[in-house]
Design a protein around this motif. Structure first.
Motif, PDB file in Angstrom:
ATOM      1  N   ASP A 155      49.988  43.599  51.793  1.00 24.78           N
ATOM      2  CA  ASP A 155      49.305  42.368  52.186  1.00 24.78           C
ATOM      3  C   ASP A 155      48.812  41.662  50.937  1.00 24.78           C
ATOM      4  O   ASP A 155      48.617  42.290  49.894  1.00 24.78           O
ATOM      5  N   TYR A 156      48.555  40.355  51.048  1.00 23.50           N
ATOM      6  CA  TYR A 156      47.975  39.608  49.939  1.00 23.50           C
ATOM      7  C   TYR A 156      47.212  38.407  50.467  1.00 23.50           C
ATOM      8  O   TYR A 156      47.514  37.870  51.529  1.00 23.50           O
TER       9      TYR A 156
ATOM     10  N   GLU B 135      44.333  38.587  45.790  1.00 23.72           N
ATOM     11  CA  GLU B 135      44.116  40.009  46.062  1.00 23.72           C
ATOM     12  C   GLU B 135      45.363  40.567  46.726  1.00 23.72           C
ATOM     13  O   GLU B 135      45.807  40.064  47.760  1.00 23.72           O
TER      14      GLU B 135
ATOM     15  N   THR C 296      47.187  44.009  48.263  1.00 20.03           N
ATOM     16  CA  THR C 296      47.044  45.369  48.759  1.00 20.03           C
ATOM     17  C   THR C 296      48.433  45.991  48.796  1.00 20.03           C
ATOM     18  O   THR C 296      49.363  45.400  49.336  1.00 20.03           O
TER      19      THR C 296
ATOM     20  N   THR D 193      45.847  50.953  47.753  1.00 20.25           N
ATOM     21  CA  THR D 193      45.030  50.366  46.693  1.00 20.25           C
ATOM     22  C   THR D 193      45.145  48.851  46.715  1.00 20.25           C
ATOM     23  O   THR D 193      46.165  48.295  47.127  1.00 20.25           O
ATOM     24  N   SER D 194      44.072  48.199  46.286  1.00 18.27           N
ATOM     25  CA  SER D 194      44.044  46.742  46.200  1.00 18.27           C
ATOM     26  C   SER D 194      43.629  46.339  44.799  1.00 18.27           C
ATOM     27  O   SER D 194      42.767  46.973  44.200  1.00 18.27           O
ATOM     28  N   TYR D 195      44.242  45.277  44.312  1.00 19.90           N
ATOM     29  CA  TYR D 195      43.912  44.743  42.992  1.00 19.90           C
ATOM     30  C   TYR D 195      43.669  43.250  43.110  1.00 19.90           C
ATOM     31  O   TYR D 195      44.312  42.565  43.900  1.00 19.90           O
ATOM     32  N   GLU D 196      42.719  42.761  42.303  1.00 18.74           N
ATOM     33  CA  GLU D 196      42.409  41.340  42.238  1.00 18.74           C
ATOM     34  C   GLU D 196      43.019  40.789  40.959  1.00 18.74           C
ATOM     35  O   GLU D 196      42.841  41.368  39.891  1.00 18.74           O
TER      36      GLU D 196
ATOM     37  N   GLN E 141      40.861  46.614  39.751  1.00 19.15           N
ATOM     38  CA  GLN E 141      40.911  47.206  41.079  1.00 19.15           C
ATOM     39  C   GLN E 141      39.899  46.497  41.952  1.00 19.15           C
ATOM     40  O   GLN E 141      38.809  46.132  41.505  1.00 19.15           O
ATOM     41  N   SER E 142      40.240  46.266  43.190  1.00 25.88           N
ATOM     42  CA  SER E 142      39.398  45.504  44.100  1.00 25.88           C
ATOM     43  C   SER E 142      38.019  46.123  44.239  1.00 25.88           C
ATOM     44  O   SER E 142      37.883  47.344  44.386  1.00 25.88           O
TER      45      SER E 142
ATOM     46  N   GLU F 112      37.377  48.118  47.493  1.00 24.79           N
ATOM     47  CA  GLU F 112      37.955  49.454  47.490  1.00 24.79           C
ATOM     48  C   GLU F 112      37.081  50.415  46.691  1.00 24.79           C
ATOM     49  O   GLU F 112      36.882  51.552  47.072  1.00 24.79           O
TER      50      GLU F 112
END
Length: 148
Positions: A87-88, A96, A98, A103-106, A140-141, A144
């Motif tokens: 997802d984004y 962001e 996912t 894991t999710s990153y910004e 990293q988000s 999370e």
């Protein structure tokens, strides 16, 4: 990008600062603005409360985007980006993403035009690898990290 610049200005740091200097600056700012330092009736007590929260948030944010942190977490980041995009979301210039491993990153500073191309891409992971994952500042988000 505005938030990054505000935190760097608050901590008076350059583009790439080492964690040791950042920690030293953080400790000095916390000593200066700790809420217990001011009397409860003092007008500056409320300001100190707000400022101390801002200092703590800024420190955690700057540590998460520091080159040393990225280097330490590179193996995990590489594994996450290989797992595929689940997802984004895009808001302002913050993207962001996912991944399927959870894991999710910004990614900071991603313009709407790049997001639109990602959205219309037949292979979002391929597009992201070529145009986003290594081109923009990331961390990293925060959501999370709070859950962990």
């Amino acid at each position: 990008m505005k938030r990054i610049n505000e935190y760097k200005k608050l901590f008076n740091v350059e583009q790439d600062t080492d964690l040791k200097k950042l920690k030293s600056t953080y400790r000095n700012l916390v000593k200066e603005w700790h809420p217990d330092k001011f009397l409860e009736g003092d007008d500056r007590a409320a300001e100190a409360e707000i400022k101390s929260r801002q200092i703590i948030d800024g420190y955690h944010f700057l540590v998460s985007i520091a080159p040393e942190t990225k280097t330490r977490n590179m193996e995990k980041y590489t594994a996450s980006t290989q797992s595929g995009i689940a997802d984004y979301r895009h808001k302002g210039q913050l993207l962001e993403i996912t991944f399927f491993d959870g894991t999710s990153y910004e990614y900071f500073g991603v313009p709407k035009s790049v997001f639109t191309k990602l959205n219309h891409s037949d292979k979002p992971l391929r597009f992201a690898k070529r145009n986003i994952l290594n081109s923009y500042l990331y961390r990293q988000s925060a959501k999370e990290l709070q859950e962990a």
